[in-house]
Design an enzyme around this catalytic site. Structure first.
Site, PDB file in Angstrom:
ATOM      1  N   SER A 102     -25.992  39.468  26.270  1.00 19.97           N
ATOM      2  CA  SER A 102     -25.304  38.886  27.387  1.00 19.97           C
ATOM      3  C   SER A 102     -26.429  37.496  27.552  1.00 19.97           C
ATOM      4  O   SER A 102     -26.229  36.781  26.587  1.00 19.97           O
ATOM      5  CB  SER A 102     -25.573  39.528  28.806  1.00 19.97           C
ATOM      6  N   ASP A 241     -21.902  32.149  29.431  1.00 22.70           N
ATOM      7  CA  ASP A 241     -23.006  32.902  28.947  1.00 22.70           C
ATOM      8  C   ASP A 241     -22.850  33.251  27.592  1.00 22.70           C
ATOM      9  O   ASP A 241     -21.653  33.266  26.991  1.00 22.70           O
ATOM     10  CB  ASP A 241     -23.878  33.710  29.830  1.00 22.70           C
ATOM     11  N   ASP A 243     -22.388  36.118  26.047  1.00 20.54           N
ATOM     12  CA  ASP A 243     -21.127  36.855  25.795  1.00 20.54           C
ATOM     13  C   ASP A 243     -19.953  36.567  26.585  1.00 20.54           C
ATOM     14  O   ASP A 243     -18.864  37.449  26.446  1.00 20.54           O
ATOM     15  CB  ASP A 243     -21.234  38.359  25.941  1.00 20.54           C
ATOM     16  N   ASP A 245     -19.111  36.597  29.788  1.00 22.82           N
ATOM     17  CA  ASP A 245     -18.387  37.452  30.850  1.00 22.82           C
ATOM     18  C   ASP A 245     -18.853  36.801  32.260  1.00 22.82           C
ATOM     19  O   ASP A 245     -18.459  37.166  33.300  1.00 22.82           O
ATOM     20  CB  ASP A 245     -18.688  38.814  30.985  1.00 22.82           C
TER      21      ASP A 245
END
Length: 446
Positions: A102, A241, A243, A245
């Site tokens: 993440s 960010d 990833d 999400d």
């Protein structure tokens, strides 16, 4: 949940090269997950990753373990976490595996799973996988080994899904957007989504090299985006960010807008359009102003534990659609099963276009209470939250706030950090209180 040995609140995560983020463990995890999933009948798993260099190593190790368990693997390549959740559903796979840490730096990585319905794996399935990890590894007969395949059009499929969530009668033509992809998994997706809907897009953080993911860019480092929005005289900036999400935004005036403000805009827009289902779910860290705003509009508001999985649990339990975190995880179950930064950005842009308004105007009347967050790292085995000294200083601060603010201490679910949050009416006092508590927490770690 206390039975968990390897899985945290968001899968398995840690420093690359140290247990459990090693090739040996990834092989065993892939095998254990494959055995559990194969027992349920479907023998196909999707694997996607963000752009950190260790993703190559981990996806190869997972493939070996899954193949040994007799499970076929479809590789997606670099793909946002919500994109993997979506494609898991559309390909009717048994599960989707995400290789990502993440918002963390490149030297961290993680492995998490989505079930066939696009939601996080049920707790019991994770526990079943954990149980098998500690068992001796075997291998199916050669004729039953899993095969590997690469899905070459994964990015295009997800781009079309994102575009389908934007109202067909609206367009982003005439809007200038700066998009910061954190050199992460959305680098080849987010700019195309906004461009294909008509926007002029200036890109930031779209040149990943395996080592620069989240480095001084993206949703956790907004200076570059602020500067670019002001330089380009853009209408708005969107930061994702690593990833994809979570989302943070920057107004045309250069003001940072967090998840609470984004959630407020979406809530008000849903009320205006008559599409709001029930109420809104925040977390223990949501600014009190969001709760007050909901109350003033007669919208039910409840707080979940910190973590997007807990927000989603509350949304499902109440059959509501809209929820999120201050950190930028925004969930709208009308569109997706999980937090999605691109979709949340599109919903805000749709509100701006529908109201023919800038985002600052959409936030008129919403003023957050001053809030300070301090992160304190702690060594393995330490538990500073149980320190009598820490508890005493927290009690002192709560007394001083006199019901006009709050204090929250919690362990991060993704890194060895205690998050100290203080909220109140006076900015200077809030910062002082947060530092006082953080100093006591740090002292308790030694």
């Amino acid at each position: 949940m206390t039975e968990r040995k390897y899985f945290g609140t968001d899968g398995v995560r840690g420093l690359v090269g140290e247990h459990p983020i090693t090739p040996e463990f990834a092989v065993k995890l892939g095998w254990a997950a494959g055995k559990v999933l194969a027992a349920k009948g479907t023998r196909k798993v999707l694997v996607g990753k963000d752009t950190r260099i260790s993703g190559y190593m981990l996806e190869s190790a997972l493939e070996a373990g899954l193949s040994a368990a007799g499970v076929n693997v479809d590789f997606l390549g670099p793909m946002p976490t919500p994109g993997i959740a979506y494609l898991t559903r559309t390909f009717r796979a048994a599960a989707g595996i995400v290789i990502s840490a993440s918002h963390n730096p490149y030297y961290d990585n993680g492995i998490k799973f989505f079930a066939d319905n696009g939601h996080k794996l049920p707790d019991q399935v994770e526990l079943d996988i954990e149980h098998l990890i500690d068992q001796p590894m075997d291998c199916v007969a050669s004729e039953h080994l899993g095969r590997a395949n690469r899905i070459n059009d994964a990015a295009g499929r997800y781009i079309e899904f994102c575009k389908s969530a934007f109202p067909s009668h609206l367009s982003l033509t005439g809007m200038h957007i700066v998009v910061d992809c954190a050199h992460g998994a959305t680098y080849h997706i987010a700019p195309n989504v906004f461009r294909e809907l008509g926007a002029k897009v200036t890109e930031v953080g779209t040149r990943p090299d395996g080592l620069n993911i989240n480095k001084e860019c993206g949703a956790t480092h907004l200076d570059a985006l602020q500067q670019e929005v002001l330089k380009q005289k853009a209408h708005v900036g969107i930061a994702l960010d690593g990833d994809g999400d979570r989302i943070m935004m920057v107004s045309d005036k250069g003001r940072i807008l967090d998840g609470d403000e984004i959630l407020y805009v979406l809530m008000v827009n849903a009320l205006r359009s008559g599409t709001l289902k029930g109420g809104v779910v925040g977390t223990l860290m949501s600014n009190f102003a969001l709760e007050q705003a909901c109350q003033s509009l007669d919208v039910p508001f409840i707080r979940a534990k910190v973590g997007d999985r807990y927000v989603i649990e509350q949304l499902k339990a109440n059959d509501w659609a809209l929820g999120g975190e201050s950190s930028g995880h925004i969930i709208n179950r009308d569109f997706h099963t999980t937090g999605d930064g691109i979709l949340a950005g599109l919903q805000v842009l749709a509100a701006m276009v529908a109201e023919d308004s800038d985002i600052e105007t959409l936030l008129d009347g919403f003023k957050k209470l001053p809030q300070t967050l301090v992160n304190v790292r702690y060594p393995s085995g330490a538990d500073p939250l149980n320190s009598p000294q820490v508890k005493a200083v927290v009690a002192e601060v709560e007394t001083a706030l006199a019901g006009k603010g709050c204090v929250l201490l919690r362990k991060s679910g993704t890194e060895p950090v205690i998050r100290v949050m203080v909220e109140g009416a006076d900015t200077r006092a809030v910062k002082t209180f947060a530092q006082q508590i953080a100093q006591e927490v740090e002292a308790a770690t030694k």
